[in-house]
Design a protein around this motif. Structure first.
Motif, PDB file in Angstrom:
ATOM      1  N   SER A  32      -5.212  13.072  20.867  1.00  0.00           N
ATOM      2  CA  SER A  32      -5.261  11.750  21.666  1.00  0.00           C
ATOM      3  C   SER A  32      -6.444  11.542  22.009  1.00  0.00           C
ATOM      4  CB  SER A  32      -4.318  11.841  23.034  1.00  0.00           C
ATOM      5  OG  SER A  32      -4.724  12.844  23.731  1.00  0.00           O
ATOM      6  N   SER A  33      -7.603  12.514  22.257  1.00  0.00           N
ATOM      7  CA  SER A  33      -8.787  12.438  22.732  1.00  0.00           C
ATOM      8  C   SER A  33      -9.808  12.452  21.908  1.00  0.00           C
ATOM      9  CB  SER A  33      -9.079  13.654  23.835  1.00  0.00           C
ATOM     10  OG  SER A  33      -9.112  14.734  23.029  1.00  0.00           O
ATOM     11  N   ALA A  34      -9.600  12.848  20.478  1.00  0.00           N
ATOM     12  CA  ALA A  34     -10.506  12.927  19.241  1.00  0.00           C
ATOM     13  C   ALA A  34     -10.970  11.578  19.172  1.00  0.00           C
ATOM     14  CB  ALA A  34      -9.663  13.481  17.828  1.00  0.00           C
ATOM     15  N   LEU A  35     -10.345  10.556  19.075  1.00  0.00           N
ATOM     16  CA  LEU A  35     -10.764   9.212  18.707  1.00  0.00           C
ATOM     17  C   LEU A  35     -11.565   8.571  19.797  1.00  0.00           C
ATOM     18  CD1 LEU A  35      -8.080   7.737  16.709  1.00  0.00           C
ATOM     19  CD2 LEU A  35     -10.126   8.934  15.999  1.00  0.00           C
ATOM     20  N   LEU A  36     -11.584   9.183  21.141  1.00  0.00           N
ATOM     21  CA  LEU A  36     -12.290   8.720  22.175  1.00  0.00           C
ATOM     22  C   LEU A  36     -13.804   8.913  21.771  1.00  0.00           C
ATOM     23  CD1 LEU A  36     -10.164  10.040  25.337  1.00  0.00           C
ATOM     24  CD2 LEU A  36     -10.441   7.372  24.447  1.00  0.00           C
TER      25      LEU A  36
ATOM     26  N   LEU B 190      -9.475   2.407  25.684  1.00  0.00           N
ATOM     27  CA  LEU B 190      -8.493   2.209  26.989  1.00  0.00           C
ATOM     28  C   LEU B 190      -7.105   3.019  26.924  1.00  0.00           C
ATOM     29  CD1 LEU B 190      -9.938  -0.643  28.967  1.00  0.00           C
ATOM     30  CD2 LEU B 190     -10.682   1.639  29.069  1.00  0.00           C
ATOM     31  N   SER B 191      -6.397   2.502  25.637  1.00  0.00           N
ATOM     32  CA  SER B 191      -5.233   2.858  25.220  1.00  0.00           C
ATOM     33  C   SER B 191      -5.153   4.427  25.220  1.00  0.00           C
ATOM     34  CB  SER B 191      -4.636   2.393  23.999  1.00  0.00           C
ATOM     35  OG  SER B 191      -4.243   1.002  24.438  1.00  0.00           O
ATOM     36  N   LEU B 192      -6.097   4.955  24.384  1.00  0.00           N
ATOM     37  CA  LEU B 192      -6.357   6.328  24.137  1.00  0.00           C
ATOM     38  C   LEU B 192      -6.426   7.148  25.184  1.00  0.00           C
ATOM     39  CD1 LEU B 192      -7.848   6.509  20.589  1.00  0.00           C
ATOM     40  CD2 LEU B 192      -5.571   7.179  21.075  1.00  0.00           C
ATOM     41  N   THR B 193      -7.428   6.714  26.274  1.00  0.00           N
ATOM     42  CA  THR B 193      -7.757   7.222  27.397  1.00  0.00           C
ATOM     43  C   THR B 193      -6.236   7.269  28.229  1.00  0.00           C
ATOM     44  OG1 THR B 193      -9.674   6.234  27.419  1.00  0.00           O
ATOM     45  CG2 THR B 193      -8.873   7.066  29.389  1.00  0.00           C
ATOM     46  N   ASP B 194      -5.424   6.295  28.214  1.00  0.00           N
ATOM     47  CA  ASP B 194      -4.117   6.586  29.026  1.00  0.00           C
ATOM     48  C   ASP B 194      -3.248   7.544  28.390  1.00  0.00           C
ATOM     49  OD1 ASP B 194      -4.750   4.311  30.377  1.00  0.00           O
ATOM     50  OD2 ASP B 194      -3.800   2.817  29.379  1.00  0.00           O
ATOM     51  N   LEU B 195      -3.076   7.484  27.176  1.00  0.00           N
ATOM     52  CA  LEU B 195      -2.421   8.607  26.423  1.00  0.00           C
ATOM     53  C   LEU B 195      -2.911   9.962  26.575  1.00  0.00           C
ATOM     54  CD1 LEU B 195      -1.572   6.879  23.087  1.00  0.00           C
ATOM     55  CD2 LEU B 195       0.052   7.452  24.804  1.00  0.00           C
ATOM     56  N   PHE B 196      -4.344  10.094  26.631  1.00  0.00           N
ATOM     57  CA  PHE B 196      -4.978  11.334  26.729  1.00  0.00           C
ATOM     58  C   PHE B 196      -4.681  11.827  28.324  1.00  0.00           C
ATOM     59  CE2 PHE B 196      -9.506  13.100  28.099  1.00  0.00           C
ATOM     60  CZ  PHE B 196      -8.959  14.317  27.579  1.00  0.00           C
ATOM     61  N   VAL B 197      -4.524  10.938  29.145  1.00  0.00           N
ATOM     62  CA  VAL B 197      -4.219  11.554  30.491  1.00  0.00           C
ATOM     63  C   VAL B 197      -2.754  11.792  30.661  1.00  0.00           C
ATOM     64  CG1 VAL B 197      -4.154  10.354  32.945  1.00  0.00           C
ATOM     65  CG2 VAL B 197      -6.139  10.100  31.602  1.00  0.00           C
ATOM     66  N   SER B 198      -1.858  11.111  30.170  1.00  0.00           N
ATOM     67  CA  SER B 198      -0.640  11.263  30.263  1.00  0.00           C
ATOM     68  C   SER B 198      -0.159  12.804  29.348  1.00  0.00           C
ATOM     69  CB  SER B 198       0.133  10.241  29.159  1.00  0.00           C
ATOM     70  OG  SER B 198       1.567  10.433  29.402  1.00  0.00           O
TER      71      SER B 198
ATOM     72  N   PRO C  71       0.713   6.326  32.708  1.00  0.00           N
ATOM     73  CA  PRO C  71      -0.264   5.989  31.757  1.00  0.00           C
ATOM     74  C   PRO C  71       0.150   5.572  30.390  1.00  0.00           C
ATOM     75  CG  PRO C  71      -0.726   7.986  32.949  1.00  0.00           C
ATOM     76  CD  PRO C  71       0.874   7.542  33.234  1.00  0.00           C
ATOM     77  N   ALA C  72       1.194   6.433  29.953  1.00  0.00           N
ATOM     78  CA  ALA C  72       1.798   6.412  28.540  1.00  0.00           C
ATOM     79  C   ALA C  72       2.268   4.905  28.307  1.00  0.00           C
ATOM     80  CB  ALA C  72       2.887   7.557  28.054  1.00  0.00           C
ATOM     81  N   VAL C  73       3.051   4.350  29.025  1.00  0.00           N
ATOM     82  CA  VAL C  73       3.557   3.179  29.032  1.00  0.00           C
ATOM     83  C   VAL C  73       2.576   2.161  29.208  1.00  0.00           C
ATOM     84  CG1 VAL C  73       5.293   1.445  30.083  1.00  0.00           C
ATOM     85  CG2 VAL C  73       5.892   3.965  29.723  1.00  0.00           C
ATOM     86  N   LEU C  74       1.586   2.501  30.053  1.00  0.00           N
ATOM     87  CA  LEU C  74       0.668   1.211  30.205  1.00  0.00           C
ATOM     88  C   LEU C  74      -0.505   1.211  28.981  1.00  0.00           C
ATOM     89  CD1 LEU C  74       0.531   1.222  33.985  1.00  0.00           C
ATOM     90  CD2 LEU C  74       1.725  -0.369  32.464  1.00  0.00           C
ATOM     91  N   SER C  75      -0.308   2.299  28.494  1.00  0.00           N
ATOM     92  CA  SER C  75      -1.124   2.502  27.259  1.00  0.00           C
ATOM     93  C   SER C  75      -0.876   0.898  26.211  1.00  0.00           C
ATOM     94  CB  SER C  75      -1.258   3.483  26.309  1.00  0.00           C
ATOM     95  OG  SER C  75      -0.018   3.951  25.802  1.00  0.00           O
ATOM     96  N   LEU C  76       0.074   0.592  26.407  1.00  0.00           N
ATOM     97  CA  LEU C  76       0.750  -0.673  25.528  1.00  0.00           C
ATOM     98  C   LEU C  76      -0.031  -1.835  25.943  1.00  0.00           C
ATOM     99  CD1 LEU C  76       4.538  -0.016  25.545  1.00  0.00           C
ATOM    100  CD2 LEU C  76       2.938   0.410  23.426  1.00  0.00           C
TER     101      LEU C  76
END
Lengths: 447, 206
Positions: free
Chosen positions: A126-130, A94-102, A12-17
């Motif tokens: 990572s979730s604040a801005l979601l 969506l990118s922040l969601t990936d990072l949040f999960v990571s 998830p971290a890499v695919l947040s790119l």
């Protein structure tokens, strides 16, 4: 180094790119699918690790739950945020969601109390801005409260990291737990600081002020992730500290706070005016019940795991349904919703099923989990806590299902108006899973 | 001996800076005071680093100066409204806040004396615990977003001071904490809108 786990949290971290890709939506869905596949592999092979990472039965179930709710939330979000289209906001979301999960996966697998604290705090960042994909003032206020209250609280749990390092000379979770832990004045402080710090993130009374605001103002799929997996991740951190510092006095303190949370949630639930806030308070009650199960030990731990997994899907279903209702009716007020059964037949089904699931109605997994926890509590001789928990569960059950019934069955509506098939399907699927969970646990030999 | 005296003097200066922040109304001087506090914290890390011959603590001190002394200040100052040179939070409870601040100070000393001291035998940690609680008090008594940030940075300074006086954490953990504060301040500033005052909202009650 366990490369499977490293890959799991890196994906998830890499695919947040994917933020930079034209196909960023597909990339996020692919990330969810791969994460679920690896998580299932970890669960089915019974992976165990105590090197850089620490994986045991609790982490394995949490990993699968996080991955599954992640995938469902991404799918739901693609429908729910269709108005935003392919804007930069949607990409960032969506990118922040990936990072949040990571960060959540990192937290439940890292074998170090200091880095566990860092992971939990990183979930906040990572979730604040979601919460603010649409920059409405109310959502910004809720996000602000979330960031400040949770971060201020979590800083106190850093005291627990310092005192544990002083007491044990190491921060390696597996080493401290396998040594059986020990109780001294300092470990008592560590347990107390963790209760206040991580307890803020879990939403334990009286540190819960951020929880109803954030859950009610966040986009529905984010509320589902907060309620279904973020809070259990914080419980995981609290439980690890508890395991290291276990003592009858600490058990009593934790049990007291958990019961206080349950009673508070039960008392405030009947007067709720907004359905998302109502589900947020239901989350408080369920988290407290999970904590009680972990404290009770033995079969209570099994019950806590079943409740945690079932609640994640059930609450996911409740929040996805809430998102569908909000999209159709444009209000969060319970009193302004009527005629749902004609207007939104599919969402009515998912809402009723998920409400029954999160309130522990049989034959949902939550019922089995709560039953095992109560049995463990009673068997351990905690009669008064047993009665308090039982009464609180009953009040919560009656309040939530009364409000939901009013929304679904009162009034009439001529016109059908449901959101997209994808949104409905995700809500129904998520609501049905808690029905299957008891079967899976029985067939898997967990009970 | 001289090292521990220096630590004590700097610790008291840090504590004084938290009390100054409590009674300030203007945000920019508050930011400057907390930056000064961070630099004082870095100097404690340097002193302990020299005493213990620990390169980790020297690196930590440099990171504190760079991340809290400059970057956090830069991020906060950038978000302060440019049109107004002096951003002020109107507060009518200076006397009660001062009283609360003194009560919290005494309470945190007592907590340290009876909970921590019997095990750690070093009174300096009481200052760290006090700064932590003063930061919490600042967050709970102010409505301004910037004051909340400053309270949070104070809290983190307090905990690092506490850790340095009891047992310095591994460098990796300390760096994680520092980066985390920076990331949170950056994420938080995105949430700071033109209206930096937080009031009661009907929809967020009950």
């Amino acid at each position: 180094m366990n490369y499977t786990l490293l890959i799991l949290m890196s994906i998830p971290a890499v695919l947040s790119l994917g933020y930079f890709s034209r196909r960023f939506k597909e990339v996020t869905v692919a990330s969810g699918v791969i994460t679920v596949a690896i998580s299932l592999y970890i669960l089915l092979t019974g992976m165990h690790d105590s090197g850089t990472f620490f994986v045991d039965y609790l982490s394995r179930y949490l990993i699968v739950t996080i991955s599954s709710i992640y995938l469902l939330s991404v799918l739901f979000g693609l429908g729910y945020h269709h108005k935003i289209g392919e804007s930069a906001n949607m990409r960032l979301h969506l990118s922040l969601t990936d990072l949040f999960v990571s960060t959540m996966l990192f937290s439940v697998t890292i074998n170090n109390f200091g880095l566990l604290w860092f992971g939990i705090e990183a979930t906040t960042v990572s979730s604040a801005l979601l919460l603010v994909i649409e920059r409405e003032p109310l959502k910004i206020e809720a996000a602000w409260r979330y960031v400040i209250i949770v971060s201020a609280g979590l800083t106190i749990s850093l005291v627990s990291v310092v005192t544990m390092y002083y007491a044990f000379g190491t921060l390696t979770i597996s080493k401290i737990i396998s040594s059986g832990g020990s109780f001294t004045e300092l470990t008592g402080i560590a347990a107390g600081a963790a209760l206040v710090g991580y307890g803020t993130k879990v939403g334990l009374f009286p540190m819960h002020a951020w929880l109803p605001d954030a859950h009610s103002e966040a986009p529905s799929e984010v509320s589902a992730m907060f309620s279904g997996v973020l809070l259990p991740v914080a419980i995981y951190a609290l439980y690890r500290v508890y395991e290291a510092t276990a003592d009858p006095k600490i058990t009593s303190l934790y049990l007291f706070v958990a019961l206080l949370t349950m009673v508070f949630a039960a008392l405030i639930l009947p007067s709720q005016r907004f359905y998302k806030r109502m589900f947020a308070y239901s989350t408080m009650e369920n988290m407290a019940m999970i904590l009680i199960g972990l404290l009770a030990g033995g079969i209570g731990v099994t019950g806590a795991i079943i409740l945690m997994v079932s609640h994640a899907f059930g609450k996911g279903g409740a929040f996805y349904s809430s998102g569908n209702i909000l999209e159709t009716y444009g209000t969060k007020s319970i009193s302004q919703i009527s005629g749902m059964r004609e207007k939104m037949p599919y969402t009515s089904v998912s809402l009723i099923l998920s409400s029954l699931a999160v309130t522990g109605a049989p034959p949902f997994g939550t019922f089995l989990g709560e039953f095992l926890i109560l049995a463990a509590l009673y068997a351990s001789g905690y009669t008064i806590p047993f009665i308090l928990a039982l009464v609180s569960l009953f009040i919560a059950f009656a309040s939530i299902n009364f409000h939901v019934s009013r929304m679904v069955f009162s009034g009439r509506s001529e016109k059908r108006d449901e959101p997209s098939v994808l949104q409905r399907a995700v809500a129904i699927f998520s609501s049905v899973v808690p029905l299957i969970i008891p079967v899976i646990f029985v067939l898997g030999g967990m009970i | 001996m001289i090292f521990s005296e220096l630590e004590g003097i700097i610790g008291v200066l840090m504590l004084a800076s938290t009390l100054v922040v409590q009674i300030r109304s203007y945000i920019r001087p508050m930011t400057n005071t907390v930056v000064t506090q961070s630099i004082l914290l870095a100097s404690i890390a340097i002193i302990i680093g020299i005493r213990e011959s620990s390169i980790d603590l020297i690196i930590l001190a440099i990171l504190i100066i760079v991340l809290r002394g400059f970057l956090v200040r830069y991020v906060l100052n950038r978000r302060l409204p440019k049109a107004r040179m002096f951003v002020r939070e109107y507060s009518h409870g200076v006397a009660s806040v001062t009283l609360a601040s003194v009560i919290v100070l005494i309470a945190s000393f007592l907590v340290f004396r009876y909970a921590f001291y019997p095990s750690v035998h070093d009174p300096l940690g009481a200052i760290g615990l006090s700064i932590l609680f003063q930061g919490l008090l600042l967050i709970s008594t102010r409505r301004n977003s910037f004051a909340h940030f400053i309270g949070y940075v104070e809290e983190e300074n307090g905990i690092i001071f506490l850790s340095l006086s009891i047992i310095p954490l591994p460098l990796l953990i300390e760096i994680s904490v520092l980066l985390d504060v920076l990331a949170l301040v950056i994420a938080g500033t995105v949430l700071v809108t033109d209206n930096v005052e937080h009031t009661r909202v009907e929809e967020l009650m009950g």
